[in-house]
Motif scaffolding. Structure first.
Motif, PDB file in Angstrom:
ATOM      1  N   SER A   1     -37.217  15.876  22.175  1.00  0.00           N
ATOM      2  CA  SER A   1     -37.223  16.161  23.604  1.00  0.00           C
ATOM      3  C   SER A   1     -35.896  16.753  24.047  1.00  0.00           C
ATOM      4  N   PHE A   2     -35.934  17.470  25.149  1.00  0.00           N
ATOM      5  CA  PHE A   2     -34.725  17.992  25.774  1.00  0.00           C
ATOM      6  C   PHE A   2     -33.740  16.867  26.085  1.00  0.00           C
ATOM      7  N   SER A   3     -34.269  15.676  26.354  1.00  0.00           N
ATOM      8  CA  SER A   3     -33.434  14.542  26.752  1.00  0.00           C
ATOM      9  C   SER A   3     -32.712  13.878  25.590  1.00  0.00           C
ATOM     10  N   ASP A   4     -32.990  14.265  24.341  1.00  0.00           N
ATOM     11  CA  ASP A   4     -32.308  13.662  23.194  1.00  0.00           C
ATOM     12  C   ASP A   4     -30.793  13.779  23.306  1.00  0.00           C
ATOM     13  N   SER A   5     -30.332  14.920  23.768  1.00  0.00           N
ATOM     14  CA  SER A   5     -28.892  15.174  23.861  1.00  0.00           C
ATOM     15  C   SER A   5     -28.224  14.348  24.951  1.00  0.00           C
ATOM     16  N   PHE A   6     -29.011  13.647  25.760  1.00  0.00           N
ATOM     17  CA  PHE A   6     -28.462  12.796  26.799  1.00  0.00           C
ATOM     18  C   PHE A   6     -28.542  11.320  26.416  1.00  0.00           C
ATOM     19  N   PHE A   7     -29.661  10.922  25.799  1.00  0.00           N
ATOM     20  CA  PHE A   7     -29.826   9.511  25.452  1.00  0.00           C
ATOM     21  C   PHE A   7     -28.890   9.068  24.335  1.00  0.00           C
TER      22      PHE A   7
ATOM     23  N   MET B   1     -34.432   9.572  16.912  1.00  0.00           N
ATOM     24  CA  MET B   1     -34.826   9.347  18.300  1.00  0.00           C
ATOM     25  C   MET B   1     -36.291   8.922  18.295  1.00  0.00           C
ATOM     26  N   ILE B   2     -36.609   7.878  19.049  1.00  0.00           N
ATOM     27  CA  ILE B   2     -37.962   7.309  19.066  1.00  0.00           C
ATOM     28  C   ILE B   2     -38.571   7.427  20.460  1.00  0.00           C
ATOM     29  N   ASP B   3     -39.718   8.064  20.552  1.00  0.00           N
ATOM     30  CA  ASP B   3     -40.536   8.136  21.778  1.00  0.00           C
ATOM     31  C   ASP B   3     -39.939   8.980  22.905  1.00  0.00           C
ATOM     32  N   THR B   4     -38.891   9.733  22.642  1.00  0.00           N
ATOM     33  CA  THR B   4     -38.344  10.549  23.728  1.00  0.00           C
ATOM     34  C   THR B   4     -39.295  11.666  24.136  1.00  0.00           C
ATOM     35  N   GLU B   5     -40.173  12.092  23.210  1.00  0.00           N
ATOM     36  CA  GLU B   5     -41.137  13.131  23.568  1.00  0.00           C
ATOM     37  C   GLU B   5     -42.164  12.631  24.578  1.00  0.00           C
ATOM     38  N   LYS B   6     -42.344  11.297  24.654  1.00  0.00           N
ATOM     39  CA  LYS B   6     -43.272  10.720  25.625  1.00  0.00           C
ATOM     40  C   LYS B   6     -42.634  10.638  27.002  1.00  0.00           C
ATOM     41  N   ILE B   7     -41.312  10.566  27.025  1.00  0.00           N
ATOM     42  CA  ILE B   7     -40.598  10.492  28.295  1.00  0.00           C
ATOM     43  C   ILE B   7     -40.564  11.856  28.975  1.00  0.00           C
ATOM     44  N   GLN B   8     -40.272  12.883  28.187  1.00  0.00           N
ATOM     45  CA  GLN B   8     -40.190  14.228  28.748  1.00  0.00           C
ATOM     46  C   GLN B   8     -40.774  15.243  27.767  1.00  0.00           C
ATOM     47  N   PRO B   9     -42.104  15.376  27.765  1.00  0.00           N
ATOM     48  CA  PRO B   9     -42.727  16.366  26.886  1.00  0.00           C
ATOM     49  C   PRO B   9     -42.291  17.773  27.265  1.00  0.00           C
TER      50      PRO B   9
ATOM     51  N   PRO C   1     -36.975   4.491  25.464  1.00  0.00           N
ATOM     52  CA  PRO C   1     -36.868   5.208  24.191  1.00  0.00           C
ATOM     53  C   PRO C   1     -36.082   4.349  23.202  1.00  0.00           C
ATOM     54  N   GLY C   2     -36.130   4.733  21.940  1.00  0.00           N
ATOM     55  CA  GLY C   2     -35.378   4.014  20.928  1.00  0.00           C
ATOM     56  C   GLY C   2     -34.475   4.949  20.143  1.00  0.00           C
ATOM     57  N   ILE C   3     -33.429   4.390  19.571  1.00  0.00           N
ATOM     58  CA  ILE C   3     -32.495   5.159  18.751  1.00  0.00           C
ATOM     59  C   ILE C   3     -32.138   4.326  17.534  1.00  0.00           C
ATOM     60  N   ARG C   4     -32.411   4.868  16.350  1.00  0.00           N
ATOM     61  CA  ARG C   4     -32.016   4.198  15.112  1.00  0.00           C
ATOM     62  C   ARG C   4     -30.938   5.034  14.429  1.00  0.00           C
TER      63      ARG C   4
ATOM     64  N   SER D   1     -37.140   7.274  11.350  1.00  0.00           N
ATOM     65  CA  SER D   1     -38.042   7.596  12.460  1.00  0.00           C
ATOM     66  C   SER D   1     -39.488   7.199  12.198  1.00  0.00           C
ATOM     67  N   GLY D   2     -39.888   7.167  10.911  1.00  0.00           N
ATOM     68  CA  GLY D   2     -41.283   6.906  10.588  1.00  0.00           C
ATOM     69  C   GLY D   2     -42.195   8.092  10.859  1.00  0.00           C
ATOM     70  N   GLN D   3     -41.609   9.255  11.095  1.00  0.00           N
ATOM     71  CA  GLN D   3     -42.409  10.444  11.380  1.00  0.00           C
ATOM     72  C   GLN D   3     -43.063  10.995  10.107  1.00  0.00           C
ATOM     73  N   GLU D   4     -44.175  11.653  10.313  1.00  0.00           N
ATOM     74  CA  GLU D   4     -44.783  12.410   9.221  1.00  0.00           C
ATOM     75  C   GLU D   4     -43.919  13.636   8.959  1.00  0.00           C
TER      76      GLU D   4
END
Length: 261
Positions: free
Chosen positions: A37-43, A147-155, A166-169, A204-207
């Motif tokens: 998400s665009f918001s990754d650089s902020f969180f 970054m976890i779930d940030t795409e759900k916050i701001q698609p 959101p989560g951050i590991r 992240s657990g992403q595919e």
């Protein structure tokens, strides 16, 4: 300004964080993150005590007017560094030089190895040109971040974010000092990048998809274009069929009127 923005984000969204101890209290390091998400650089900067410098388009800092000044102030406040995309190779070389400069000054440099946001939430192949070259040129440790779930916050395309956590590991630092000075070897660059992407995938657990995100976006855009063209053809055929049906009904009605007369 970083702390006021970071404090507001933490208060509003309450992000959870794992692995903060993996970020050094001082000294140079590279934070390599997935990009949802665009918001990754902020969180990410919001949860750290240290400043993180990311690369941003120079246009964000040079737009005229009050809005442009406010945008520039905001991006500077969250640690964004303007990069001029002009030139033969565009932002690539400029971003590498900027990253090296940040690291050599002992700072934290944030980078997205995928090169662009994921179009569908999956993790895509990392580009070796930026991350690996900065790491090998400086010898700085690379810290994988998920970054976890940030795409759900701001698609993509959404301006107003959704309030959720959101989560951050943050993973353990990766040491590539054994390859220091070998940034001209494309096989080494590929190996380093793939190792980092593997760690991000675990966090992240992403595919994982072994193509570049830019290629995936083109495929998606082409598929949407083809689907749109197919819908247009279907609508055209339906209209033609409807017109033929109405023509036949009109002819039948005329024939009935003639027989009645």
């Amino acid at each position: 300004m970083k702390f006021s923005i970071g404090g507001s984000l933490k208060l509003a969204f309450r992000p959870w964080v794992e692995g903060l101890e993996n970020v050094p209290a001082d000294g140079p390091a590279i934070l390599a993150s997935n990009h949802l998400s665009f918001s990754d650089s902020f969180f990410l900067p919001a949860v750290l005590d240290r400043k993180v410098t990311f690369i941003a388009k120079a246009e964000y800092f040079t737009t005229p007017g009050v809005k442009g000044k406010l945008t520039a102030a905001f991006f500077k406040g969250v640690g964004q560094l303007p990069v001029d995309r002009s030139g033969v190779r565009g932002a690539g070389d400029a971003a590498i030089r900027a990253g090296i400069e940040v690291v050599e000054k002992g700072g934290l440099f944030g980078i997205y190895p995928e090169g662009t946001r994921s179009p569908d939430g999956r993790l895509y192949r990392g580009k070796p040109g930026g991350l690996a070259r900065v790491a090998l040129a400086t010898g700085a440790p690379v810290i994988p971040v998920a970054m976890i779930d940030t795409e759900k916050i701001q698609p993509p395309g959404k301006v107003v974010p959704k309030l959720m956590r959101p989560g951050i590991r943050i993973g353990r630092p990766l040491d590539f000092s054994r390859y220091h000075g070998m940034e001209g070897d494309r096989f080494i660059l590929r190996s380093v990048t793939d190792e980092v992407m593997y760690e991000i995938m675990k966090l992240s657990g992403q595919e994982y998809v072994d193509i570049y995100a830019t290629a995936a976006k083109r495929r998606i855009a082409d598929a949407e274009k083809a689907a749109k063209a197919e819908r247009a053809e279907l609508e055209k055929a339906q209209k033609a069929a409807q017109a033929e049906l109405e023509k036949a009904q009109k002819a039948e009605k005329s024939a009935q009127e003639e027989r009645s007369a």
